[in-house]
Design a protein around this motif. Structure first.
Motif, mmCIF file in Angstrom:
data_model
loop_
_atom_site.group_PDB
_atom_site.id
_atom_site.type_symbol
_atom_site.label_atom_id
_atom_site.label_comp_id
_atom_site.label_asym_id
_atom_site.label_seq_id
_atom_site.Cartn_x
_atom_site.Cartn_y
_atom_site.Cartn_z
ATOM 1 N N LEU A 157 0.830 -1.057 -0.102
ATOM 2 C CA LEU A 157 -0.122 -0.055 -0.029
ATOM 3 C C LEU A 157 0.954 1.368 -0.260
ATOM 4 O O LEU A 157 0.546 2.205 -0.608
ATOM 5 N N ILE A 158 2.050 1.306 0.871
ATOM 6 C CA ILE A 158 2.738 2.275 0.838
ATOM 7 C C ILE A 158 3.381 2.507 -0.349
ATOM 8 O O ILE A 158 3.730 3.709 -0.940
ATOM 9 N N PHE A 159 4.014 1.583 -1.280
ATOM 10 C CA PHE A 159 4.582 1.501 -2.474
ATOM 11 C C PHE A 159 3.767 2.314 -3.522
ATOM 12 O O PHE A 159 4.048 3.069 -4.418
ATOM 13 N N ALA A 160 2.454 1.658 -3.565
ATOM 14 C CA ALA A 160 1.539 2.383 -4.431
ATOM 15 C C ALA A 160 0.979 3.693 -4.105
ATOM 16 O O ALA A 160 1.093 4.591 -5.385
ATOM 17 N N PHE A 161 0.997 4.006 -2.898
ATOM 18 C CA PHE A 161 0.767 5.527 -2.557
ATOM 19 C C PHE A 161 1.993 6.566 -3.101
ATOM 20 O O PHE A 161 1.694 7.357 -3.513
ATOM 21 N N THR A 162 3.186 5.958 -2.840
ATOM 22 C CA THR A 162 4.257 6.666 -3.266
ATOM 23 C C THR A 162 4.301 6.861 -4.624
ATOM 24 O O THR A 162 4.841 8.005 -5.239
ATOM 25 N N ILE A 163 4.177 5.751 -5.511
ATOM 26 C CA ILE A 163 4.258 5.609 -7.097
ATOM 27 C C ILE A 163 3.154 6.790 -7.577
ATOM 28 O O ILE A 163 3.582 7.693 -8.391
ATOM 29 N N ASN A 164 1.948 6.840 -6.866
ATOM 30 C CA ASN A 164 0.927 7.942 -7.667
ATOM 31 C C ASN A 164 1.093 9.232 -7.062
ATOM 32 O O ASN A 164 0.876 10.063 -7.636
ATOM 33 N N ALA A 214 -1.704 6.984 7.125
ATOM 34 C CA ALA A 214 -2.297 5.810 7.687
ATOM 35 C C ALA A 214 -1.789 4.662 7.659
ATOM 36 O O ALA A 214 -1.277 3.935 8.481
ATOM 37 N N CYS A 215 -1.332 4.676 6.240
ATOM 38 C CA CYS A 215 -0.553 3.270 5.995
ATOM 39 C C CYS A 215 0.707 3.092 6.427
ATOM 40 O O CYS A 215 1.061 1.883 7.014
ATOM 41 N N VAL A 227 1.880 4.568 9.338
ATOM 42 C CA VAL A 227 1.640 4.414 10.835
ATOM 43 C C VAL A 227 1.305 2.650 11.053
ATOM 44 O O VAL A 227 1.923 2.190 11.892
ATOM 45 N N LEU A 228 0.601 2.341 10.192
ATOM 46 C CA LEU A 228 0.130 0.807 10.410
ATOM 47 C C LEU A 228 1.207 -0.067 10.235
ATOM 48 O O LEU A 228 1.411 -1.111 10.958
ATOM 49 N N SER A 229 1.931 0.287 9.216
ATOM 50 C CA SER A 229 3.034 -0.633 8.850
ATOM 51 C C SER A 229 4.109 -0.728 10.009
ATOM 52 O O SER A 229 4.466 -1.542 10.314
ATOM 53 N N MET A 230 4.450 0.619 10.575
ATOM 54 C CA MET A 230 5.035 0.638 11.833
ATOM 55 C C MET A 230 4.693 -0.023 12.956
ATOM 56 O O MET A 230 5.477 -0.886 13.568
ATOM 57 N N LEU A 231 3.493 -0.191 13.189
ATOM 58 C CA LEU A 231 2.792 -0.753 14.161
ATOM 59 C C LEU A 231 2.910 -2.387 14.022
ATOM 60 O O LEU A 231 3.302 -3.197 14.908
ATOM 61 N N ALA A 232 2.734 -2.780 12.674
ATOM 62 C CA ALA A 232 2.818 -4.188 12.546
ATOM 63 C C ALA A 232 4.314 -4.670 12.694
ATOM 64 O O ALA A 232 4.336 -5.609 13.314
ATOM 65 N N ILE A 233 5.183 -3.783 12.441
ATOM 66 C CA ILE A 233 6.667 -4.286 12.417
ATOM 67 C C ILE A 233 6.969 -4.270 14.004
ATOM 68 O O ILE A 233 7.586 -5.171 14.458
ATOM 69 N N VAL A 234 6.474 -3.312 14.893
ATOM 70 C CA VAL A 234 6.713 -3.371 16.223
ATOM 71 C C VAL A 234 6.159 -4.430 16.946
ATOM 72 O O VAL A 234 6.748 -5.281 17.844
ATOM 73 N N ILE A 235 4.795 -4.680 16.394
ATOM 74 C CA ILE A 235 4.120 -5.877 17.093
ATOM 75 C C ILE A 235 4.821 -7.254 16.610
ATOM 76 O O ILE A 235 4.910 -8.106 17.440
ATOM 77 N N ALA A 236 5.189 -7.452 15.394
ATOM 78 C CA ALA A 236 5.895 -8.590 15.040
ATOM 79 C C ALA A 236 7.046 -8.803 15.673
ATOM 80 O O ALA A 236 7.473 -10.073 16.280
ATOM 81 N N LEU A 237 7.795 -7.855 16.071
ATOM 82 C CA LEU A 237 9.166 -7.812 16.816
ATOM 83 C C LEU A 237 9.050 -8.260 18.231
ATOM 84 O O LEU A 237 9.506 -9.101 18.835
ATOM 85 N N PHE A 238 7.772 -7.729 18.732
ATOM 86 C CA PHE A 238 7.271 -7.742 20.291
ATOM 87 C C PHE A 238 7.248 -9.360 20.459
ATOM 88 O O PHE A 238 7.381 -9.996 21.427
ATOM 89 N N ARG A 239 6.282 -9.885 19.604
ATOM 90 C CA ARG A 239 5.777 -11.321 19.633
ATOM 91 C C ARG A 239 7.042 -12.261 19.444
ATOM 92 O O ARG A 239 6.922 -13.225 20.217
#
Length: 288
Positions: free
Chosen positions: A17-24, A271-272, A274-286
């Motif tokens: 999603l971030i990549f698509a947003f950046t390209i456009n 928003a994308c 922020v969500l990606s950063m949260l996903a990375i943090v959660i994955a590392l925490f788990r």
């Protein structure tokens, strides 16, 4: 293992999603001669000449697109050249000559060589040729020292593969401040035109009432004396200015809609991220 795969999937989706947003949103012009539609979708498009015009060169038609980033003094220019049925094309070098106001010239050639004053300009350009002698120039030109007030005049001249030079074609690049002044002036003209139209309408209604009263009085005396009254007509003034203002108002509304859409895209992109950063943090925490 399943949780790890799930987290990786979430992170991958976010990055897509971030990549698509950046390209456009942040797509830039590569200036390689391969003019992509999304690169030039917001550019001003101008027909320089077509096949029925006398240009002075062997090309049949040409048009140009440009973008101007005022704060960077950066001009993006694309020149599209068509040459139908060019049986005499032998692969010789052609060129376009560009200048701004009364500046020195920037010469761009089809063999990717160029001549220009490096103290006055920064240049990056590309060229894509076709088999008939036409092609596409894409150029990024930064104006280092050139000053101008309201309008920057972009001059373009063609020199074809036979050595013929065309006449000079001029494109006007308006500053943002000047565009705002024009918009305000048109808005003011629209209001004045509306006011004048209402006054004329009232005047016509009053005149029609007066004519009816006069006609009634004259008809009661037709047996005593014959009275002939010359009919007067009031020529309606042109409302071209009003129509132009209405068109401009619709365009401004369209621009406001586009700006709102761009703001929405920006919010979604943030928003994308922020969500990606949260996903990375959660994955590392788990994982820990």
């Amino acid at each position: 293992m399943k949780d790890c795969l799930k987290n990786c999937g979430v992170i991958l989706i976010c990055f897509i999603l971030i990549f698509a947003f950046t390209i456009n949103t942040f797509a830039y012009i590569e200036c390689d001669g391969n003019a992509k539609p999304y690169e030039w979708k917001d550019a001003d498009d101008n027909v320089l000449f077509d096949r029925y015009d006398i240009s002075g060169c062997c090309y049949h038609s040409a048009h140009a697109k440009f973008k101007y980033i005022e704060e960077d003094r950066r001009v993006y220019l694309a020149v599209f050249i068509d040459n139908y049925n060019a049986e005499d094309f032998d692969g010789s070098v052609s060129e376009i000559i560009v200048s701004f106001n009364n500046s020195s010239e920037v010469v761009l050639r089809s063999d990717l060589s160029a001549d220009y004053d490096k103290d006055a300009f920064f240049l990056n350009f590309g060229y894509f040729s076709d088999e008939s002698g036409g092609g596409v120039y894409e150029a990024e030109i930064v104006l280092k020292e050139l000053e101008y007030e309201n309008i920057l005049t972009l001059n373009v001249t063609f020199k074809d593969y036979q050595g013929n030079s065309s006449q000079m074609y001029r494109l006007n690049i308006k500053s943002e401040e000047f565009k705002e002044e024009e918009s305000e002036s048109l808005s003011k003209a629209e209001k004045e035109s509306e006011k004048k139209e209402k006054e004329e309408s009232r005047s016509r209604e009053k005149e029609n009432k007066t004519k009816k009263t006069t006609t009634k009085k004259t008809s009661t005396k037709k047996y005593s004396s014959k009275t002939t009254k010359k009919k007067t007509t009031t020529k309606k003034e042109s409302t071209t200015e009003y129509k132009t203002a209405i068109i401009t108002e619709n365009y401004e509304s369209h621009v406001e809609t586009l700006e709102k859409s761009n703001n929405s895209i920006l919010i979604i992109g943030i928003a994308c991220v922020v969500l990606s950063m949260l996903a990375i943090v959660i994955a590392l925490f788990r994982k820990k």
